[in-house]
Design a protein around this motif. Structure first.
Motif, PDB file in Angstrom:
ATOM      1  N   VAL A  52       0.958  -1.078   0.198  1.00  0.00           N
ATOM      2  CA  VAL A  52       0.025  -0.070  -0.076  1.00  0.00           C
ATOM      3  C   VAL A  52       0.806   1.072  -0.072  1.00  0.00           C
ATOM      4  O   VAL A  52       0.656   2.119  -0.563  1.00  0.00           O
ATOM      5  CB  VAL A  52      -1.071   0.051   1.079  1.00  0.00           C
ATOM      6  CG1 VAL A  52      -1.572   1.369   1.485  1.00  0.00           C
ATOM      7  CG2 VAL A  52      -1.965  -1.157   1.027  1.00  0.00           C
ATOM      8  N   SER A  53       1.972   1.146   0.743  1.00  0.00           N
ATOM      9  CA  SER A  53       2.796   2.411   0.663  1.00  0.00           C
ATOM     10  C   SER A  53       3.487   2.860  -0.478  1.00  0.00           C
ATOM     11  O   SER A  53       3.543   3.618  -1.159  1.00  0.00           O
ATOM     12  CB  SER A  53       3.780   2.216   1.744  1.00  0.00           C
ATOM     13  OG  SER A  53       4.836   2.963   1.560  1.00  0.00           O
ATOM     14  N   LEU A  54       3.787   1.406  -1.326  1.00  0.00           N
ATOM     15  CA  LEU A  54       4.498   1.709  -2.608  1.00  0.00           C
ATOM     16  C   LEU A  54       3.320   2.187  -3.601  1.00  0.00           C
ATOM     17  O   LEU A  54       3.738   3.161  -4.390  1.00  0.00           O
ATOM     18  CB  LEU A  54       4.827   0.065  -3.166  1.00  0.00           C
ATOM     19  CG  LEU A  54       5.501   0.187  -4.441  1.00  0.00           C
ATOM     20  CD1 LEU A  54       6.870   0.932  -4.338  1.00  0.00           C
ATOM     21  CD2 LEU A  54       5.961  -1.397  -4.944  1.00  0.00           C
ATOM     22  N   ILE A  55       2.271   1.513  -3.526  1.00  0.00           N
ATOM     23  CA  ILE A  55       1.247   2.105  -4.508  1.00  0.00           C
ATOM     24  C   ILE A  55       0.764   3.772  -4.157  1.00  0.00           C
ATOM     25  O   ILE A  55       0.686   4.688  -5.072  1.00  0.00           O
ATOM     26  CB  ILE A  55      -0.104   1.526  -4.436  1.00  0.00           C
ATOM     27  CG1 ILE A  55       0.108   0.242  -4.987  1.00  0.00           C
ATOM     28  CG2 ILE A  55      -1.282   2.129  -5.135  1.00  0.00           C
ATOM     29  CD1 ILE A  55      -1.079  -1.114  -4.570  1.00  0.00           C
ATOM     30  N   ALA A  56       0.867   4.063  -2.748  1.00  0.00           N
ATOM     31  CA  ALA A  56       0.544   5.555  -2.504  1.00  0.00           C
ATOM     32  C   ALA A  56       1.642   6.406  -2.944  1.00  0.00           C
ATOM     33  O   ALA A  56       1.479   7.481  -3.518  1.00  0.00           O
ATOM     34  CB  ALA A  56       0.368   5.675  -1.113  1.00  0.00           C
ATOM     35  N   SER A  57       3.113   5.948  -2.871  1.00  0.00           N
ATOM     36  CA  SER A  57       4.099   6.718  -3.508  1.00  0.00           C
ATOM     37  C   SER A  57       3.972   6.794  -4.838  1.00  0.00           C
ATOM     38  O   SER A  57       4.543   7.886  -5.304  1.00  0.00           O
ATOM     39  CB  SER A  57       5.351   5.959  -3.126  1.00  0.00           C
ATOM     40  OG  SER A  57       5.545   5.943  -1.625  1.00  0.00           O
ATOM     41  N   HIS A  58       3.525   5.893  -5.849  1.00  0.00           N
ATOM     42  CA  HIS A  58       3.476   5.916  -6.985  1.00  0.00           C
ATOM     43  C   HIS A  58       2.374   6.952  -7.507  1.00  0.00           C
ATOM     44  O   HIS A  58       2.509   7.924  -8.390  1.00  0.00           O
ATOM     45  CB  HIS A  58       3.077   4.583  -7.691  1.00  0.00           C
ATOM     46  CG  HIS A  58       3.283   4.556  -9.242  1.00  0.00           C
ATOM     47  ND1 HIS A  58       1.969   4.955  -9.961  1.00  0.00           N
ATOM     48  CD2 HIS A  58       4.051   4.409 -10.219  1.00  0.00           C
ATOM     49  CE1 HIS A  58       2.511   5.020 -11.177  1.00  0.00           C
ATOM     50  NE2 HIS A  58       3.767   4.495 -11.336  1.00  0.00           N
ATOM     51  N   LEU A 107       9.620  11.299 -14.024  1.00  0.00           N
ATOM     52  CA  LEU A 107      10.524  11.401 -12.427  1.00  0.00           C
ATOM     53  C   LEU A 107      10.680  10.012 -12.025  1.00  0.00           C
ATOM     54  O   LEU A 107       9.607   9.052 -12.089  1.00  0.00           O
ATOM     55  CB  LEU A 107       9.462  11.945 -11.459  1.00  0.00           C
ATOM     56  CG  LEU A 107       9.137  13.549 -11.682  1.00  0.00           C
ATOM     57  CD1 LEU A 107       8.299  14.356 -10.662  1.00  0.00           C
ATOM     58  CD2 LEU A 107      10.627  14.464 -11.679  1.00  0.00           C
ATOM     59  N   SER A 108      11.693   9.594 -11.350  1.00  0.00           N
ATOM     60  CA  SER A 108      11.880   8.570 -10.978  1.00  0.00           C
ATOM     61  C   SER A 108      12.896   8.545  -9.314  1.00  0.00           C
ATOM     62  O   SER A 108      13.634   9.462  -9.395  1.00  0.00           O
ATOM     63  CB  SER A 108      12.607   7.471 -11.879  1.00  0.00           C
ATOM     64  OG  SER A 108      13.773   7.904 -12.279  1.00  0.00           O
ATOM     65  N   THR A 109      12.656   7.507  -8.477  1.00  0.00           N
ATOM     66  CA  THR A 109      13.208   7.639  -7.313  1.00  0.00           C
ATOM     67  C   THR A 109      13.144   6.196  -6.869  1.00  0.00           C
ATOM     68  O   THR A 109      12.431   5.399  -7.071  1.00  0.00           O
ATOM     69  CB  THR A 109      12.483   8.520  -6.373  1.00  0.00           C
ATOM     70  OG1 THR A 109      13.338   8.523  -5.075  1.00  0.00           O
ATOM     71  CG2 THR A 109      11.231   7.841  -6.012  1.00  0.00           C
ATOM     72  N   THR A 110      14.319   6.050  -6.017  1.00  0.00           N
ATOM     73  CA  THR A 110      14.487   4.578  -5.330  1.00  0.00           C
ATOM     74  C   THR A 110      14.712   4.975  -3.755  1.00  0.00           C
ATOM     75  O   THR A 110      14.988   3.914  -2.963  1.00  0.00           O
ATOM     76  CB  THR A 110      15.714   3.833  -5.920  1.00  0.00           C
ATOM     77  OG1 THR A 110      16.762   4.455  -5.625  1.00  0.00           O
ATOM     78  CG2 THR A 110      15.340   3.170  -7.018  1.00  0.00           C
ATOM     79  N   SER A 111      14.312   6.049  -3.340  1.00  0.00           N
ATOM     80  CA  SER A 111      14.644   6.562  -2.034  1.00  0.00           C
ATOM     81  C   SER A 111      13.617   5.773  -0.932  1.00  0.00           C
ATOM     82  O   SER A 111      12.616   5.824  -1.332  1.00  0.00           O
ATOM     83  CB  SER A 111      14.571   8.037  -2.136  1.00  0.00           C
ATOM     84  OG  SER A 111      14.627   8.366  -0.625  1.00  0.00           O
ATOM     85  N   SER A 112      14.163   5.190   0.007  1.00  0.00           N
ATOM     86  CA  SER A 112      13.517   4.548   1.102  1.00  0.00           C
ATOM     87  C   SER A 112      12.702   5.580   1.857  1.00  0.00           C
ATOM     88  O   SER A 112      11.745   5.337   2.414  1.00  0.00           O
ATOM     89  CB  SER A 112      14.681   3.707   1.956  1.00  0.00           C
ATOM     90  OG  SER A 112      15.413   4.583   2.557  1.00  0.00           O
ATOM     91  N   SER A 113      13.033   7.045   1.839  1.00  0.00           N
ATOM     92  CA  SER A 113      12.199   7.867   2.520  1.00  0.00           C
ATOM     93  C   SER A 113      10.854   8.229   1.782  1.00  0.00           C
ATOM     94  O   SER A 113      10.049   8.861   2.515  1.00  0.00           O
ATOM     95  CB  SER A 113      13.181   9.388   2.585  1.00  0.00           C
ATOM     96  OG  SER A 113      13.392   9.866   1.359  1.00  0.00           O
ATOM     97  N   VAL A 114      10.766   7.835   0.580  1.00  0.00           N
ATOM     98  CA  VAL A 114       9.656   7.917  -0.142  1.00  0.00           C
ATOM     99  C   VAL A 114       8.711   6.856   0.112  1.00  0.00           C
ATOM    100  O   VAL A 114       7.463   6.969   0.297  1.00  0.00           O
ATOM    101  CB  VAL A 114       9.925   8.066  -1.811  1.00  0.00           C
ATOM    102  CG1 VAL A 114       8.660   8.234  -2.345  1.00  0.00           C
ATOM    103  CG2 VAL A 114      10.894   9.228  -1.852  1.00  0.00           C
ATOM    104  N   HIS A 115       8.901   5.697   0.255  1.00  0.00           N
ATOM    105  CA  HIS A 115       8.128   4.558   0.436  1.00  0.00           C
ATOM    106  C   HIS A 115       8.958   3.519   1.076  1.00  0.00           C
ATOM    107  O   HIS A 115      10.175   3.460   1.360  1.00  0.00           O
ATOM    108  CB  HIS A 115       7.650   3.866  -0.776  1.00  0.00           C
ATOM    109  CG  HIS A 115       8.785   3.690  -1.658  1.00  0.00           C
ATOM    110  ND1 HIS A 115       9.105   2.122  -1.710  1.00  0.00           N
ATOM    111  CD2 HIS A 115       9.272   4.065  -2.767  1.00  0.00           C
ATOM    112  CE1 HIS A 115       9.980   1.924  -2.689  1.00  0.00           C
ATOM    113  NE2 HIS A 115      10.006   3.142  -3.459  1.00  0.00           N
ATOM    114  N   LEU A 116       8.180   2.542   1.749  1.00  0.00           N
ATOM    115  CA  LEU A 116       8.895   1.444   2.884  1.00  0.00           C
ATOM    116  C   LEU A 116       9.787   0.684   2.064  1.00  0.00           C
ATOM    117  O   LEU A 116      10.796   0.157   2.769  1.00  0.00           O
ATOM    118  CB  LEU A 116       7.819   0.786   3.490  1.00  0.00           C
ATOM    119  CG  LEU A 116       6.947   1.556   4.378  1.00  0.00           C
ATOM    120  CD1 LEU A 116       5.798   0.589   4.807  1.00  0.00           C
ATOM    121  CD2 LEU A 116       7.625   2.006   5.649  1.00  0.00           C
ATOM    122  N   LEU A 117       9.601   0.386   0.630  1.00  0.00           N
ATOM    123  CA  LEU A 117      10.402  -0.545   0.243  1.00  0.00           C
ATOM    124  C   LEU A 117      11.365   0.252  -0.782  1.00  0.00           C
ATOM    125  O   LEU A 117      11.082   0.539  -1.796  1.00  0.00           O
ATOM    126  CB  LEU A 117       9.552  -1.618  -0.553  1.00  0.00           C
ATOM    127  CG  LEU A 117       8.632  -2.450   0.120  1.00  0.00           C
ATOM    128  CD1 LEU A 117       7.824  -3.169  -0.949  1.00  0.00           C
ATOM    129  CD2 LEU A 117       9.400  -3.336   1.159  1.00  0.00           C
TER     130      LEU A 117
END
Length: 138
Positions: A52-58, A107-117
């Motif tokens: 859910v965190s990943l989807i919300a971040s997207h 826009l792209s990111t892999t930051s853990s501050s953005v989502h849990l995974l």
């Protein structure tokens, strides 16, 4: 008749003792089953929260990409673009492409501050029609 009755009582007593032994030997199995099931349930719930965190971040990233594309297409102040990107979080990478009067932003990111995974990269694309200040006369 007395012997038959006493043998039945003896068999019933033997069955009761066997049942009691069986029940007393399975007391620890409930604890073992619980010890296996509880971590599994916690892991599944954790995976659901992370998904859910990943989807919300997207969804947030898609909204940010659309806003940034709109700001760039209108030739707004670059500080507004940076402000909008900073509002999303750190670690954003912007890729801009202009073609046929359309400004597209990825826009792209892999930051853990953005989502849990933080191990999964997320990206989103937004496009907007470029603002033209040219006036054509007839």
């Amino acid at each position: 008749m007395g012997e038959v009755l006493s043998s039945r009582r003896a068999r019933t007593s033997d069955r009761a003792q066997a049942s009691a032994r069986l029940l007393s030997s399975s007391k620890g199995s409930v604890t073992a089953e619980f010890a296996i099931i509880l971590p599994t349930i916690v892991m599944v719930l954790g995976m659901c929260v992370a998904a859910v965190s990943l989807i919300a971040s997207h969804v947030r990233l898609s909204d940010t990409a659309a806003d940034v594309a709109r700001l760039l297409a209108r030739n707004d102040d670059p500080s507004l673009v940076h402000q909008r990107m900073d509002a999303f979080g750190s670690g954003l990478t912007l890729l801009r492409s202009d073609s046929d009067g359309v400004v597209c932003v990825e826009l792209s990111t892999t930051s853990s501050s953005v989502h849990l995974l933080g191990i999964f990269p997320i990206s989103a694309r937004g496009c907007a029609l470029a603002w033209s200040t040219e006036v054509t006369g007839d």
